[in-house]
Design an enzyme around this catalytic site. Structure first.
Site, short mmCIF file in Angstrom:
data_model
loop_
_atom_site.label_atom_id
_atom_site.label_comp_id
_atom_site.label_asym_id
_atom_site.label_seq_id
_atom_site.Cartn_x
_atom_site.Cartn_y
_atom_site.Cartn_z
N HIS A 1 0.88 -1.19 0.00
CA HIS A 1 0.00 0.00 0.00
C HIS A 1 0.91 1.23 0.00
CE1 HIS A 1 -3.51 2.35 0.61
NE2 HIS A 1 -3.85 2.02 1.85
N HIS B 1 -1.94 -2.80 -9.56
CA HIS B 1 -2.94 -2.22 -8.66
C HIS B 1 -4.14 -3.15 -8.64
CE1 HIS B 1 -5.73 0.62 -6.86
NE2 HIS B 1 -4.66 1.25 -6.44
N ASP C 1 2.64 5.39 -6.81
CA ASP C 1 3.86 5.34 -6.00
C ASP C 1 5.13 5.29 -6.85
OD1 ASP C 1 2.64 5.37 -3.48
OD2 ASP C 1 2.06 3.29 -3.74
#
Ligand code: CMC
Length: 429
Positions: A266, A307, A365
């Site tokens: 995460h 994802h 990210d």
């Protein structure tokens, strides 16, 4: 809600079970399985891959098309036209603020930026090399010990004040968790600065000199916060909702969210991306890392790729990439070795059959680390910055739940352990 129904026929049971189907304003219909318990049956969906855990009006994602909307507004437009605090208002109240509403909201957030002096002493209990996320888990939860006048969750006014306090104090605590690791003095917030400027001032300023905040970097910082503001029912937001469903106070719930965010699958991925790029070290080593990521027997994954929901480009990643390019250009950083590795890695992965077949695209990210590094943020603070930005999303979801009708979240299980057996005394074992 619709009149549609699903009919479930179970082997050995004559009577079919009718399950209502609900339609949202966007996205797939959901089958309401609540009635199954009365038939002695549960659904089974580890990882909540196909399960809607709640109804919400805050954020919508279409992972196939790469769409992300906050209260209906596309993330690309918000990133271009809005700013973090305005987006906070939107997420919390459902509409964009008028000029006056925005001014009042910003001014109220600014009034709450300081933390109780006693809280500052908490930091001394940590080792200097403590990870800032470890500190954040502790000190954010500890806010509940200081702000007793905003803990009554059934009182709307208390919930409002708690929301302001959390949004305003998170950057202060985040900067303190960094300053503590450097041995430098904590900086008081400067409420004449905007949200992002103030954060950079508390991170990098010192009491002996006026802070000199670059508007380019402050704008980039604001955009990073905005792009992390909410992402519907992700692991940390679901954790906040679950903690909140028991009636826990908002500060404790947000601390639970911070803990869930920390993991590398995460929010911890942004830190892991930078570490991975450093480990790759040179463009010539990329192929072997890509081969490792594809090897089923190797637990290594390309951090910043893939994802659960996006099976297309993460729209936040697109904006983040553009923002990273802008910041690097404005700072005149053209030849950053890590950036070169990142660009090459992205190119290879986007053309590799393994990543194409599994629809593994770069996520938010992947690029946020590059932009944060350009701003000068140390790697250990990356996930903390994610937490600062995401705080509003956590509160918006918590508040949505508490102000509506909700029950304690209590999942069931498929038990595969021992059946009942008799206790054996220690002498007979
Ligand atoms: N590198 C290599 N293979 C991957 C990767 C990756 N980054 N991500 C998924 N896969 C493979 C995985 O091995 C699996 O293969 P198979 O079907 O052969 O078993 C397939 O793709 C599906 O993966 P999954 O683990 O079942 O997917 P998931 O939805 O459970 O996990 C994820 C999603 C984000 C945890 C995962 O893609 C991952 O670990 N990515 C790297 C960590 C990362 O970048 N996380 C940040 C997510 S975005 C921001 C946020 O949410 O905080």
């Amino acid at each position: 809600m619709s009149d549609k129904k699903a009919t479930l026929k179970i082997d050995g049971i004559d009577e079919a079970i009718e399950l209502p189907i609900h339609s949202g304003t966007l996205g797939p219909d959901v089958v309401d399985v609540g009635g199954l318990t009365a038939r002695g049956m549960f659904t089974y969906d580890p990882g909540f891959v196909s399960t809607a855990a709640c109804e919400s009006q805050i954020t919508f994602i279409d992972g196939g098309k790469g769409i992300l909307l906050h209260r209906g507004y596309p993330i690309e437009q918000l990133a271009e036209e809005s700013d973090y605090l305005e987006t906070c208002y939107l997420l919390l109240y459902g509409e964009l603020p008028s000029r006056e509403q925005k001014e009042e909201f910003v001014s109220t957030v600014h009034k709450h930026t300081m933390v109780n002096e006693q809280l500052r002493t908490f930091f001394n209990g940590f080792r200097r090399d403590a990870h800032p996320m470890a500190i954040m888990c502790g000190v954010v939860g500890a806010l509940s010990a200081f702000y007793h006048d905003s803990l009554e969750i059934s009182d709307e006014q208390h919930r409002q004040v708690a929301a302001f306090r959390l949004i305003a104090k998170m950057p202060t605590l985040a900067a303190m968790s960094y300053k503590y690791s450097t041995g430098g003095p904590f900086m008081y917030p400067d409420n004449s600065l905007n949200y992002a400027e103030n954060f950079l001032h508390m991170m990098f300023g010192n009491p002996c000199e006026p802070s000199n905040i670059s508007p380019v970097l402050a704008k980039a910082m604001d955009r990073v916060f905005l792009l992390h503001a909410d992402h519907e029912q992700n692991a940390s937001t679901s954790t906040v909702r679950l903690a909140g469903s028991s009636g826990a106070n908002p500060f404790a719930c947000i601390a639970a969210g911070i803990a869930a965010l920390w993991g590398p699958s995460h929010g911890g991925a942004n830190e892991a991306v930078l570490e991975m790029l450093e480990e790759i070290g040179d463009i010539s080593h990329i192929d072997s890392f890509v081969a490792r990521a594809k090897d089923k027997d190797d637990p290594f994954r390309l951090m910043g790729f893939g994802h659960r929901v996006y099976k297309n480009f993460d729209p936040r990643a697109k904006v983040m990439k553009q923002a990273a390019d802008e910041v690097l250009a404005e700072l005149g950083i053209e030849n950053d070795p890590l950036l070169d590795i990142a660009k090459r890695l992205e190119e290879i992965a986007l053309h590799d059959d393994y990543f194409i077949e599994k629809k593994l695209y770069p996520n938010v990210d992947f690029y946020s680390g590059i932009i944060l590094k350009a701003i000068g943020i140390p790697t250990s603070m990356f996930t903390v910055i994610f937490a600062v930005g995401r705080t509003v999303g956590w509160i918006a979801h918590w508040n949505e739940m508490i102000s509506g009708s909700y029950r304690i979240g209590r999942p069931r299980q498929l038990y595969t352990g021992y059946t009942q057996r008799d206790f054996v005394t220690v002498d007979e074992r």
